[in-house]
Enzyme design. Structure first.
Site, short mmCIF file in Angstrom:
data_model
loop_
_atom_site.label_atom_id
_atom_site.label_comp_id
_atom_site.label_asym_id
_atom_site.label_seq_id
_atom_site.Cartn_x
_atom_site.Cartn_y
_atom_site.Cartn_z
N LYS A 199 0.86 -1.19 0.00
CA LYS A 199 0.00 0.00 0.00
C LYS A 199 0.89 1.24 0.00
O LYS A 199 1.91 1.28 0.71
CB LYS A 199 -0.88 -0.05 1.26
CG LYS A 199 -1.98 0.99 1.33
CD LYS A 199 -2.87 0.70 2.54
CE LYS A 199 -4.01 1.67 2.69
NZ LYS A 199 -4.87 1.35 3.85
N SER A 249 -9.77 1.05 2.89
CA SER A 249 -8.94 1.89 2.05
C SER A 249 -7.84 1.12 1.30
O SER A 249 -7.26 1.66 0.36
CB SER A 249 -8.30 2.99 2.89
OG SER A 249 -7.44 2.42 3.86
N SER A 253 -9.76 -1.51 7.05
CA SER A 253 -9.20 -1.35 5.70
C SER A 253 -8.39 -2.50 5.13
O SER A 253 -8.03 -2.46 3.96
CB SER A 253 -8.34 -0.09 5.66
OG SER A 253 -9.18 1.01 5.49
N1 GLN Z 1 -13.48 2.91 6.50
C1 GLN Z 1 -12.82 3.37 7.67
C2 GLN Z 1 -12.54 4.85 7.55
O1 GLN Z 1 -12.90 5.41 6.58
C3 GLN Z 1 -11.57 2.61 7.94
C4 GLN Z 1 -10.41 3.04 7.14
C5 GLN Z 1 -9.14 2.30 7.50
O2 GLN Z 1 -9.19 1.24 8.15
N2 GLN Z 1 -8.02 2.88 7.12
O3 GLN Z 1 -11.99 5.44 8.42
#
Ligand code: GLN
Length: 486
Positions: free
Chosen positions: A78, A153, A177
């Site tokens: 990532k 994400s 994520s």
């Molecule tokens: N969907 C969650 C957010 O928008 C988690 C994102 C993540 O785990 N980086 O914060």
């Protein structure tokens, strides 16, 4: 079979027997990326030159008998993990040209193993999102249906593995994520216990929640990557000095008699898609069929998790992102002559809408006069959620649940509705608030042929138990063997 389709374990065995070289394997993966990337947009940077050099080094090491489980294995990460000399954007225009002068600890660890890095993966900007539509560059598409989101994400991390554009990847998980995109793309993803994997060199979103973890084609590969990246790091004050077990050793062990908790609150969850519900209840039956005993548990504060997370995460983000001021990092509006105006316009230009929204929410929650009412209260709720899990784990070894309430939905469907997206994190956020490990394993398909994942959560530092359950479940099913046609 094409080399790019191999799992880590299969590839490592062929490399060890010198039936293939890492250069051949890496070439095959790069060719695959070139063939399908225009459909998926999983990568922000493809590091072909670096990969071919690392493959050559891996082959040289292997010829000397110097081989570790990830030696010569093409992986991608990532784009929020600092890789020395390679652009690291965190999915943001703000860091469009940022080239870190150092490596994240996990990158050092992968390099020590001789892994080959084929690229940096697309993601929601600063890891804020669950669809990848918040990427500052381009949305990622789900390999199972190109009109749909891959999750987020770590959408690039999941889509790239599902589309065989790398053998495994790393992602980060602040509220789901890793698990949610793994679920939407039909692969395995593990968020380790907070403190198990060093966060040094990870671009911070919400520091008390962020963890780095693997996304892989199956459970045994997940264990192999966990072995490589886990462990104490003096450069991360929250990493825990605790021995790292061999995560592959527990695979294949019998799960007969293990107690699996089913949270009552999750069953009555509003908005749970019937296909997801069906796949998860079948998975529970399969677990019972292989000897697990399922018991009801209660996590009474579940309904407060979304609210608590969406105070804590933006608060920490507003503080972490204060460093992006146009002076020290990233883009700067050079036309401004006034310092405050320069800060303001650099931040307005560099950050996307969702990131700005969270900075505003977080700054508000932390401001004098409001701190106790919001951040303080959310922290208290966090403690209650942690206690819910402690209590539940008195009567079970692990908890299973859906990962996401629905399968992957069409790109654009919810992009103007942040609240709906926030609510869809209901099953994953609590593990981050409590700091416990959680993973997603493929457990079926919707009627539209979209993958569905099963979440397994455990006590702090009990990743082995999760891997053991996930592996036994995987052996009893064949969902992980199905591939999207591209
Ligand atoms: N969907 C969650 C957010 O928008 C988690 C994102 C993540 O785990 N980086 O914060």
């Amino acid at each position: 079979m094409n080399l790019y389709e191999l799992t880590i374990k299969e590839a490592a065995s062929l490399l060890g027997k010198k039936e293939i070289s890492s250069k051949e394997l890496t070439r095959s993966v790069i060719d695959r990326i070139n063939a399908v990337e225009n459909k998926i947009d999983a990568f922000i940077t493809i590091t072909e030159e670096l990969a071919m050099k690392q493959a050559e080094e891996a082959d040289a090491a292997i010829s000397k008998g110097d081989i570790m489980p990830l030696t010569g294995i093409p992986m991608a990460v990532k784009d929020l993990l600092c890789l020395k000399g390679i652009k690291t954007t965190c999915g943001s225009k703000f860091l469009e040209n940022f080239v870190p002068p150092y490596n994240a600890t996990v990158m050092e660890k992968l390099q020590k193993q001789g892994a080959v890095i084929v690229g940096k993966l697309n993601m929601d900007e600063f890891a804020m999102g669950s669809t990848n539509e918040n990427s500052g560059f381009k949305p990622v598409r789900n390999p199972w249906d190109l009109s749909r989101i891959p999750g987020g994400s770590s959408g690039g991390s999941a889509a790239s593995v599902a589309a065989d554009m790398c053998l495994a990847s790393l992602g980060s998980d602040t509220g789901g994520s890793i698990r949610q995109p793994a679920s939407h793309c039909g692969i395995v993803g593990l968020k380790p216990t907070y403190g198990r994997v060093s966060r040094f060199g990870l671009v911070a979103f919400a520091s008390s929640l962020d963890q780095i973890g693997p996304l892989t084609k199956n459970v045994s590969d997940c264990a192999a990557v966990m072995n490589a990246i886990s462990g104490y790091d003096p450069k991360d004050s929250t990493s825990v000095p605790k021995d790292v077990p061999d995560y592959t050793a527990c695979l294949g062990q019998d799960i007969a008699g293990m107690k699996i908790g089913i949270p009552v609150e999750y069953q009555s969850s509003e908005g749970l898609d019937p296909d997801v519900e069906n796949a998860v209840s079948k998975a529970v039956k399969t677990l019972e069929g292989i000897g697990a005993e399922c018991v009801e548990v209660s996590l009474p504060h579940t309904s407060y998790a979304v609210a608590a997370y969406y105070v804590i995460a933006p608060s920490e983000a507003s503080s972490n992102l204060a460093r992006y001021d146009g002076v020290r990092y990233g883009i700067r509006d050079k036309d401004q002559t006034d310092l405050i105006k320069m800060y303001r316009s650099s931040r307005s230009d560099g950050f996307g809408q969702e990131v700005q929204r969270r900075i505003i929410i977080g700054t508000y929650c932390l401001s004098a006069g409001y701190y106790d009412a919001y951040y303080g209260k959310a922290s208290e709720v966090r403690t209650l959620i942690t206690q819910d899990f402690e209590k539940a784990f008195e009567t079970c070894d692990a908890i299973v649940s859906p990962v996401a309430p629905t399968p992957a939905f069409p790109i654009g469907q919810n992009s103007d509705d942040p609240l709906t997206l926030y609510l869809s994190d209901i099953f994953t956020l609590s593990a981050n608030l409590a700091g416990i490990p959680g993973m997603s394993v493929p457990c079926g398909f919707s009627r539209d042929g979209l993958p569905v994942g099963l979440q397994i959560m455990g006590k702090h530092f009990q990743e082995e138990k999760l891997l053991k359950i996930a592996h036994s479940y995987e052996q009893a099913t064949d969902f992980h063997k199905k591939k999207p046609s591209l």
